[in-house]
Design a protein around this motif. Structure first.
Motif, PDB file in Angstrom:
ATOM      1  N   MET A 219      13.734  35.314  18.953  1.00 54.67           N
ATOM      2  CA  MET A 219      11.383  34.727  19.287  1.00 54.67           C
ATOM      3  C   MET A 219      11.644  34.089  17.595  1.00 54.67           C
ATOM      4  SD  MET A 219      12.475  37.412  20.994  1.00 54.67           S
ATOM      5  CE  MET A 219      12.425  37.135  23.092  1.00 54.67           C
ATOM      6  N   TRP A 220      11.297  32.704  17.588  1.00 54.83           N
ATOM      7  CA  TRP A 220      11.161  32.265  16.469  1.00 54.83           C
ATOM      8  C   TRP A 220       9.784  31.706  16.143  1.00 54.83           C
ATOM      9  CZ3 TRP A 220      15.827  31.728  13.262  1.00 54.83           C
ATOM     10  CH2 TRP A 220      17.136  32.005  13.947  1.00 54.83           C
ATOM     11  N   ASP A 221       8.762  31.325  15.297  1.00 55.89           N
ATOM     12  CA  ASP A 221       7.723  31.018  15.069  1.00 55.89           C
ATOM     13  C   ASP A 221       8.536  29.285  14.996  1.00 55.89           C
ATOM     14  OD1 ASP A 221       5.169  30.251  14.055  1.00 55.89           O
ATOM     15  OD2 ASP A 221       5.004  31.767  13.108  1.00 55.89           O
ATOM     16  N   ASP A 222       7.938  28.032  14.947  1.00 60.43           N
ATOM     17  CA  ASP A 222       7.958  27.244  14.849  1.00 60.43           C
ATOM     18  C   ASP A 222       7.190  26.680  13.853  1.00 60.43           C
ATOM     19  OD1 ASP A 222       5.641  26.505  15.783  1.00 60.43           O
ATOM     20  OD2 ASP A 222       5.810  24.572  16.807  1.00 60.43           O
ATOM     21  N   CYS A 223       6.131  27.221  13.328  1.00 57.83           N
ATOM     22  CA  CYS A 223       5.093  26.687  12.180  1.00 57.83           C
ATOM     23  C   CYS A 223       6.076  27.150  11.116  1.00 57.83           C
ATOM     24  CB  CYS A 223       4.352  27.939  11.746  1.00 57.83           C
ATOM     25  SG  CYS A 223       2.841  27.168  13.444  1.00 57.83           S
ATOM     26  N   THR A 224       7.112  28.550  10.419  1.00 60.04           N
ATOM     27  CA  THR A 224       7.211  28.570   8.953  1.00 60.04           C
ATOM     28  C   THR A 224       8.296  28.683   9.839  1.00 60.04           C
ATOM     29  OG1 THR A 224       7.022  31.023  10.318  1.00 60.04           O
ATOM     30  CG2 THR A 224       5.029  30.913   8.699  1.00 60.04           C
ATOM     31  N   GLY A 225       9.036  28.589  10.565  1.00 54.92           N
ATOM     32  CA  GLY A 225      10.581  28.214  11.106  1.00 54.92           C
ATOM     33  C   GLY A 225      11.304  30.110  10.097  1.00 54.92           C
ATOM     34  N   LEU A 227      12.762  34.186  12.000  1.00 52.02           N
ATOM     35  CA  LEU A 227      12.372  34.875  13.081  1.00 52.02           C
ATOM     36  C   LEU A 227      11.556  36.070  12.903  1.00 52.02           C
ATOM     37  CD1 LEU A 227      14.731  35.349  15.270  1.00 52.02           C
ATOM     38  CD2 LEU A 227      15.282  37.109  13.496  1.00 52.02           C
ATOM     39  N   ILE A 228      11.036  36.082  14.245  1.00 49.11           N
ATOM     40  CA  ILE A 228      10.260  36.787  14.676  1.00 49.11           C
ATOM     41  C   ILE A 228      10.850  38.699  15.130  1.00 49.11           C
ATOM     42  CG2 ILE A 228       8.576  37.039  16.613  1.00 49.11           C
ATOM     43  CD1 ILE A 228       7.735  34.364  16.998  1.00 49.11           C
TER      44      ILE A 228
END
Length: 685
Positions: A219-225, A227-228
């Motif tokens: 799962m990734w955060d597209d705001c910060t780029g 890895l969650i």
């Protein structure tokens, strides 16, 4: 039940191909299934997953991905072409070259305005979806390395692209890459081996979920780029991902044959904070799972083992029904076998060729259930190869065994067969009427004097046959004006009536003497899976995909008393809960009240003179019923006589001598021809 001499046929070497892609249309509840031979099947998820449409493939035209855009279906493959399908006439509408080399993925945005394709040359190409076609718009910034997977943000403003060792996020308006997220190659792989991001899913909250060849779901955060969270799912590859409509559930298909479910739930009670948690693992496949789709109440998966598996999610099923049972679709819901009843011949339909066989002969008498000695073995008489790249859509042999017809999506062929003992030859009819350009279904009259060809817009062309050739007679058109293709076609024994069923569930009855529509059967909500005329009463018997059956009187233009009784008293729940459709209906001339049906697992004789089974009744196999005491056997006797002697039934036909031909395709014969699965370590080995 009645006794029949049975030809048990196992020399039809039907081999389904693996499933390569799935695409679910949530509004219409249609599932598009692409196979590795290039064929596409449309299944109605709300109608027992009945295969209502089949679009045949072509040689050298494998499909890598499917995508719905509104009610339009598109596919793309390694030949570098995008295809749109004409679902009404069940054929490819057109193809367009993307000019980017092999295409690995295709996906449409939620707004239904654009298609994005991922190409071998590193381009993400955007196509505008306009009326009746698509039009190239522009490329997003080119990357180094092929684009393996794509997913649109629900807003349509961004696209996530899975590649080798990375995920790129593009701004659709500018075409620029706004994030580049590197994927770990995994501890089990050598540092020189690239990690393939096989699938990506873009959620509305900005989360990007990826599945890769290192066996990880991330799962990734597209705001910060950044890895969650990451989950190690398998020691091999995660090949496919699918998210539910509410984005609260995710399923991943692996190359070990497992489907893993994740749910977006609160980890701590009475806390609003949620995260993705692995909750279930399903093991219903033996080979790679190449495609998964989460629908309303189930997970649908398919892969190299050729079967489409529908695994219900019991937390989403409110009541126990057919929707709560595991379903495996192995065989097509259409007939691939045609019989020449008077000549003892059988025609087998393969994708690119036909085989004509003569049935064997036995001698002597024996007790029920035993085998008779063979006097003459079955014999292959003809191997007919199709010219061109197109696969066969339908085929038929005449009852007399003198004519063979088949059709592809663009052409129809008619042959005259000459059999002189062991010498077999065929003559191609070169001058066919222009109306016989192609057919969705073909049918000969019982006396083999006419050929009926189901064409576009539910119309049927009639052609007369003689030794010199064929001649156009008439075209039958429905009064409804339906444009859907015909799926089933049958003629009455006396040659006076013809019935057709199409994808709109319409059943038309035509008078062949007057050559016009006689009546239309009331439309039922479920698709027709099998139809046939009774040889003496000319009543039309219909079985539907939801297992309901109706008998319609042609003379009175209404349902018969027996049919009304069935609907009034209801069919037994065991009959209704079967998961494979009836694909053929026959009648026993010795017993006019007997109706013979079959599906993949059983042969059934319905005795209309006996009462219907009560809810408390059991559906005993006839061999089991015979072993019971006479009084108990009488107590369990009812209209439905079930025979489960045969397994994996492709076709059952009745010949002129009243014998039955049962064509089986044992599943073990199919599995032995599959490639070897990934070797897995097992306990204590």
């Amino acid at each position: 039940m009645g006794e029949f001499k049975v030809h048990q046929v196992r020399f039809f070497e039907y081999m389904p191909t693996g499933i390569r892609a799935l695409a679910f249309h949530a509004q219409n509840e249609k599932m598009a299934v692409a196979r590795m031979d290039g064929s596409v099947e449309i299944c109605d998820c709300s109608d027992n997953f009945f295969q209502e449409k089949v679009i045949p493939g072509r040689e050298q035209s494998g499909i890598e991905a499917l995508s719905w855009v509104g009610d339009r279906l598109f596919s793309a493959g390694l030949n570098g072409e995008i295809a749109e399908y004409d679902l009404t006439n069940q054929k490819v509408k057109y193809t367009i070259d993307a000019y980017g080399g092999p295409i690995w993925t295709i996906t449409g945005n939620k707004q239904g305005t654009h298609l994005a394709v991922g190409c071998e040359d590193g381009n993400v190409k955007l196509f505008e979806v306009i009326e009746d076609k698509i039009q190239f718009e522009r490329n997003l910034n080119r990357q180094k390395g092929r684009i393996i997977s794509l997913s649109w943000h629900p807003s349509g403003s961004k696209i996530a692209a899975g590649m080798m060792d990375m995920i790129q996020v593009f701004n659709v308006e500018t075409g620029n890459s706004i994030h580049r997220m590197l994927v770990d190659r995994g501890l089990r792989r050598s540092r020189s081996e690239e990690c393939v991001v096989w699938s990506v899913v873009y959620l509305s909250d900005g989360t990007i979920i990826s599945g890769d060849s290192a066996g990880m779901v991330k799962m990734w955060d597209d705001c910060t780029g950044t890895l969650i969270k990451s989950h190690s799912v398998t020691k091999s590859d995660v090949l496919a991902l699918s998210v539910s409509q509410k984005e609260d559930s995710l399923v991943a298909g692996t190359s070990e044959g497992c489907v893993v479910q994740f749910q977006f739930i609160s980890v701590v009670l009475e806390k609003d904070e949620k995260e993705w948690v692995r909750t279930r693992t399903f093991k219903n496949h033996t080979h790679d799972i190449r495609a998964v789709a989460e629908i309303t109440t189930a997970v649908v998966s398919g892969g190299m083992d050729t079967q489409l598996v529908v695994r219900p999610l019991l937390d989403k099923v409110e009541v126990r029904s057919t929707a709560s049972a595991l379903r495996k679709i192995l065989f097509p819901h259409r007939r691939l076998v045609s019989c020449a009843k008077k000549a003892g011949l059988m025609l087998f339909q393969y994708p690119s060729h036909l085989e004509l066989w003569r049935l064997g002969e036995s001698e002597g008498q024996s007790t029920p259930g035993s085998s008779l000695p063979i006097r003459r073995k079955p014999e292959k008489l003809l191997f007919l190869k199709v010219k061109g790249e197109e696969h066969i859509r339908c085929s038929v042999v005449s009852p007399c065994g003198e004519w063979i017809a088949y059709s592809t999506a663009s052409s129809l062929r008619l042959y005259r067969l000459h059999c002189d003992n062991n010498n077999v030859s065929i003559t191609k009819m070169s001058k066919l009427p222009k109306v016989l350009s192609s057919a969705n279904q073909l049918c000969f009259s019982p006396d083999s004097s006419h050929l009926f060809s189901a064409s576009t817009e539910s119309s049927v062309h009639i052609v007369s046959l003689n030794q010199l050739g064929c001649k156009y007679v008439a075209t039958l058109k429905p009064k409804s004006g339906s444009k859907q293709a015909i799926n089933l076609l049958t003629a009455s024994e006396d040659g006076n009536w013809l019935a057709s069923a199409n994808s709109d569930h319409e059943v038309q009855v035509y008078n062949l003497q007057k050559r016009k529509t006689h009546c239309t059967v009331p439309i039922y909500s479920s698709a027709v899976s099998a139809i046939a005329f009774h040889p003496t009463t000319n009543c039309l018997f219909m079985v539907h995909a939801d297992q309901q059956m109706f008998e319609f009187s042609i003379e009175q233009k209404q349902y018969t008393d027996w049919s009304r009784s069935v609907q009034r008293n209801k069919l037994h729940h065991i009959w209704l809960e079967r998961d494979t459709p009836v694909t053929n209906v026959m009648f026993d001339p010795k017993n006019p009240s007997h109706v013979i049906l079959h599906d993949m697992y059983m042969l059934c004789v319905i005795d209309k003179s006996l009462p219907l089974p009560e809810n408390s009744s059991q559906f005993y196999n006839q061999l089991t019923l015979k072993s019971l005491p006479a009084e108990e056997r009488k107590f369990y006797s009812h209209a439905f006589k079930i025979c489960k002697t045969f397994r994996a039934i492709l076709c059952v036909e009745q010949m002129l001598d009243q014998s039955l031909v049962v064509v089986e395709r044992p599943l073990t014969d199919i599995t032995t021809q599959l490639p070897a699965p990934i070797k897995q370590k097992k306990f204590a080995t």
